[in-house]
Design a protein around this motif. Structure first.
Motif, PDB file in Angstrom:
ATOM      1  N   THR A 193       0.804  -1.223   0.000  1.00 36.80           N
ATOM      2  CA  THR A 193       0.000   0.000   0.000  1.00 36.80           C
ATOM      3  C   THR A 193       0.840   1.278   0.000  1.00 36.80           C
ATOM      4  OG1 THR A 193      -0.143   0.011   2.423  1.00 36.80           O
ATOM      5  CG2 THR A 193      -1.900  -1.148   1.213  1.00 36.80           C
ATOM      6  N   ALA A 194       2.145   1.150  -0.151  1.00 34.59           N
ATOM      7  CA  ALA A 194       3.011   2.330  -0.129  1.00 34.59           C
ATOM      8  C   ALA A 194       2.716   3.217  -1.331  1.00 34.59           C
ATOM      9  CB  ALA A 194       4.473   1.917  -0.117  1.00 34.59           C
ATOM     10  N   GLU A 195       2.589   4.512  -1.061  1.00 29.35           N
ATOM     11  CA  GLU A 195       2.303   5.479  -2.115  1.00 29.35           C
ATOM     12  C   GLU A 195       3.494   5.665  -3.054  1.00 29.35           C
ATOM     13  OE1 GLU A 195       0.883   9.814  -1.704  1.00 29.35           O
ATOM     14  OE2 GLU A 195      -0.233   8.633  -0.214  1.00 29.35           O
ATOM     15  N   ARG A 196       4.693   5.692  -2.472  1.00 29.95           N
ATOM     16  CA  ARG A 196       5.911   5.880  -3.254  1.00 29.95           C
ATOM     17  C   ARG A 196       6.921   4.791  -2.879  1.00 29.95           C
ATOM     18  NH1 ARG A 196       8.318  11.136  -2.063  1.00 29.95           N
ATOM     19  NH2 ARG A 196       7.866  10.499   0.045  1.00 29.95           N
ATOM     20  N   PRO A 197       6.754   3.604  -3.437  1.00 27.69           N
ATOM     21  CA  PRO A 197       7.614   2.481  -3.037  1.00 27.69           C
ATOM     22  C   PRO A 197       9.101   2.712  -3.306  1.00 27.69           C
ATOM     23  CG  PRO A 197       6.213   1.875  -4.896  1.00 27.69           C
ATOM     24  CD  PRO A 197       5.762   3.205  -4.432  1.00 27.69           C
ATOM     25  N   ILE A 198       9.432   3.398  -4.386  1.00 28.67           N
ATOM     26  CA  ILE A 198      10.843   3.657  -4.687  1.00 28.67           C
ATOM     27  C   ILE A 198      11.462   4.524  -3.590  1.00 28.67           C
ATOM     28  CG2 ILE A 198      12.428   4.781  -6.303  1.00 28.67           C
ATOM     29  CD1 ILE A 198      10.450   3.907  -8.529  1.00 28.67           C
ATOM     30  N   ALA A 199      10.703   5.505  -3.120  1.00 28.39           N
ATOM     31  CA  ALA A 199      11.192   6.373  -2.048  1.00 28.39           C
ATOM     32  C   ALA A 199      11.414   5.590  -0.765  1.00 28.39           C
ATOM     33  CB  ALA A 199      10.218   7.518  -1.805  1.00 28.39           C
ATOM     34  N   VAL A 200      10.518   4.675  -0.467  1.00 34.40           N
ATOM     35  CA  VAL A 200      10.655   3.866   0.750  1.00 34.40           C
ATOM     36  C   VAL A 200      11.895   2.974   0.651  1.00 34.40           C
ATOM     37  CG1 VAL A 200       9.575   2.083   2.183  1.00 34.40           C
ATOM     38  CG2 VAL A 200       8.174   3.926   1.232  1.00 34.40           C
ATOM     39  N   ILE A 201      12.085   2.356  -0.490  1.00 34.07           N
ATOM     40  CA  ILE A 201      13.247   1.476  -0.676  1.00 34.07           C
ATOM     41  C   ILE A 201      14.544   2.280  -0.613  1.00 34.07           C
ATOM     42  CG2 ILE A 201      14.437  -0.016  -2.332  1.00 34.07           C
ATOM     43  CD1 ILE A 201      11.582  -0.858  -3.300  1.00 34.07           C
ATOM     44  N   ALA A 202      14.603   3.378  -1.354  1.00 37.66           N
ATOM     45  CA  ALA A 202      15.821   4.201  -1.371  1.00 37.66           C
ATOM     46  C   ALA A 202      16.118   4.760   0.016  1.00 37.66           C
ATOM     47  CB  ALA A 202      15.686   5.326  -2.384  1.00 37.66           C
ATOM     48  N   SER A 203      15.091   5.200   0.707  1.00 42.13           N
ATOM     49  CA  SER A 203      15.287   5.750   2.053  1.00 42.13           C
ATOM     50  C   SER A 203      15.769   4.682   3.022  1.00 42.13           C
ATOM     51  CB  SER A 203      13.990   6.365   2.577  1.00 42.13           C
ATOM     52  OG  SER A 203      13.661   7.514   1.840  1.00 42.13           O
ATOM     53  N   THR A 204      15.219   3.495   2.912  1.00 48.79           N
ATOM     54  CA  THR A 204      15.620   2.406   3.804  1.00 48.79           C
ATOM     55  C   THR A 204      17.075   2.012   3.553  1.00 48.79           C
ATOM     56  OG1 THR A 204      13.340   1.608   3.921  1.00 48.79           O
ATOM     57  CG2 THR A 204      15.075   0.056   4.569  1.00 48.79           C
ATOM     58  N   LEU A 205      17.456   1.887   2.293  1.00 45.45           N
ATOM     59  CA  LEU A 205      18.848   1.547   1.966  1.00 45.45           C
ATOM     60  C   LEU A 205      19.806   2.649   2.433  1.00 45.45           C
ATOM     61  CD1 LEU A 205      18.389   0.064  -1.623  1.00 45.45           C
ATOM     62  CD2 LEU A 205      18.873  -1.191   0.499  1.00 45.45           C
ATOM     63  N   THR A 206      19.399   3.890   2.223  1.00 42.78           N
ATOM     64  CA  THR A 206      20.215   5.018   2.668  1.00 42.78           C
ATOM     65  C   THR A 206      20.330   5.020   4.185  1.00 42.78           C
ATOM     66  OG1 THR A 206      19.561   6.327   0.745  1.00 42.78           O
ATOM     67  CG2 THR A 206      20.412   7.545   2.639  1.00 42.78           C
ATOM     68  N   PHE A 207      19.223   4.808   4.864  1.00 45.78           N
ATOM     69  CA  PHE A 207      19.192   4.771   6.326  1.00 45.78           C
ATOM     70  C   PHE A 207      20.152   3.715   6.861  1.00 45.78           C
ATOM     71  CE2 PHE A 207      17.553   3.396  10.434  1.00 45.78           C
ATOM     72  CZ  PHE A 207      17.272   4.593  11.071  1.00 45.78           C
ATOM     73  N   VAL A 208      20.100   2.519   6.302  1.00 44.30           N
ATOM     74  CA  VAL A 208      20.958   1.425   6.758  1.00 44.30           C
ATOM     75  C   VAL A 208      22.433   1.769   6.526  1.00 44.30           C
ATOM     76  CG1 VAL A 208      21.603  -0.985   6.349  1.00 44.30           C
ATOM     77  CG2 VAL A 208      19.196  -0.362   6.539  1.00 44.30           C
ATOM     78  N   TYR A 249      27.557   3.443   8.950  1.00 40.69           N
ATOM     79  CA  TYR A 249      28.655   4.404   8.925  1.00 40.69           C
ATOM     80  C   TYR A 249      28.745   5.174  10.239  1.00 40.69           C
ATOM     81  CZ  TYR A 249      31.381   8.531   7.946  1.00 40.69           C
ATOM     82  OH  TYR A 249      32.317   9.527   8.033  1.00 40.69           O
ATOM     83  N   LEU A 250      27.621   5.637  10.731  1.00 42.87           N
ATOM     84  CA  LEU A 250      27.604   6.414  11.967  1.00 42.87           C
ATOM     85  C   LEU A 250      28.101   5.578  13.146  1.00 42.87           C
ATOM     86  CD1 LEU A 250      26.790   9.273  12.915  1.00 42.87           C
ATOM     87  CD2 LEU A 250      24.589   8.320  13.542  1.00 42.87           C
ATOM     88  N   VAL A 251      27.642   4.347  13.244  1.00 42.88           N
ATOM     89  CA  VAL A 251      28.075   3.470  14.338  1.00 42.88           C
ATOM     90  C   VAL A 251      29.578   3.209  14.244  1.00 42.88           C
ATOM     91  CG1 VAL A 251      27.893   1.116  15.262  1.00 42.88           C
ATOM     92  CG2 VAL A 251      25.816   2.400  14.720  1.00 42.88           C
ATOM     93  N   LEU A 252      30.062   2.896  13.046  1.00 43.72           N
ATOM     94  CA  LEU A 252      31.496   2.661  12.872  1.00 43.72           C
ATOM     95  C   LEU A 252      32.314   3.914  13.197  1.00 43.72           C
ATOM     96  CD1 LEU A 252      31.506   0.543   9.594  1.00 43.72           C
ATOM     97  CD2 LEU A 252      32.077  -0.251  11.897  1.00 43.72           C
ATOM     98  N   GLY A 253      31.839   5.053  12.762  1.00 46.81           N
ATOM     99  CA  GLY A 253      32.558   6.301  13.005  1.00 46.81           C
ATOM    100  C   GLY A 253      32.624   6.664  14.471  1.00 46.81           C
ATOM    101  N   VAL A 254      31.511   6.584  15.156  1.00 42.22           N
ATOM    102  CA  VAL A 254      31.481   6.915  16.580  1.00 42.22           C
ATOM    103  C   VAL A 254      32.334   5.920  17.364  1.00 42.22           C
ATOM    104  CG1 VAL A 254      29.990   7.052  18.615  1.00 42.22           C
ATOM    105  CG2 VAL A 254      29.285   8.137  16.476  1.00 42.22           C
TER     106      VAL A 254
END
Length: 128
Positions: free
Chosen positions: A91-106, A111-116
């Motif tokens: 039911t996602a309105e913009r599935p590409i945005a959800v996928i891209a955001s999730t991959l970017t988030f991960v 990166y943030l965990v490794l850096g800190v």
């Protein structure tokens, strides 16, 4: 003198991955949504910070800036990541945005965990 440590490599590598995610999302959206390029913009900022961090005098500041970019990126992608259930439910309105955001988030979270973690280790090492 140039510095080439793991934080620099992780910064440039993460930046490259996130840039590719943004470009692929933009192409997958039929080049109809400029917001699909937001991950690419974050990635380019990370690559620039990584390249700057190769200079000894700027290393710490550049990596801190890259971690700040990653933190802002995490906050910015969270809204779409929370829609992952809608994507899985179809039911996602913009599935590409959800996928891209999730991959970017991960990618940014890793990166943030490794850096800190790296900065904490370096601080403990300097104290010892």
């Amino acid at each position: 003198m140039e510095r080439n440590d793991s934080r620099t490599k992780w910064t440039i590598g993460t930046g490259a991955v996130v840039t590719v995610i943004g470009i692929v999302a933009y192409i997958a959206s039929g080049a109809s949504s400029l917001t699909a390029l937001i991950p690419a913009a974050l990635g380019i900022l990370l690559v620039i910070a990584g390249l700057i961090s190769r200079k000894e005098a700027a290393h710490r500041h550049a990596i801190h800036a890259a971690l700040a970019v990653a933190l802002v990126g995490l906050a910015g992608t969270l809204m779409n990541v929370l829609k992952l259930g809608e994507l899985l439910g179809g039911t996602a309105e913009r599935p590409i945005a959800v996928i891209a955001s999730t991959l970017t988030f991960v990618a940014l979270l890793v990166y943030l965990v490794l850096g800190v973690t790296s900065f904490i280790r370096a601080r403990r090492y300097r104290r010892a």
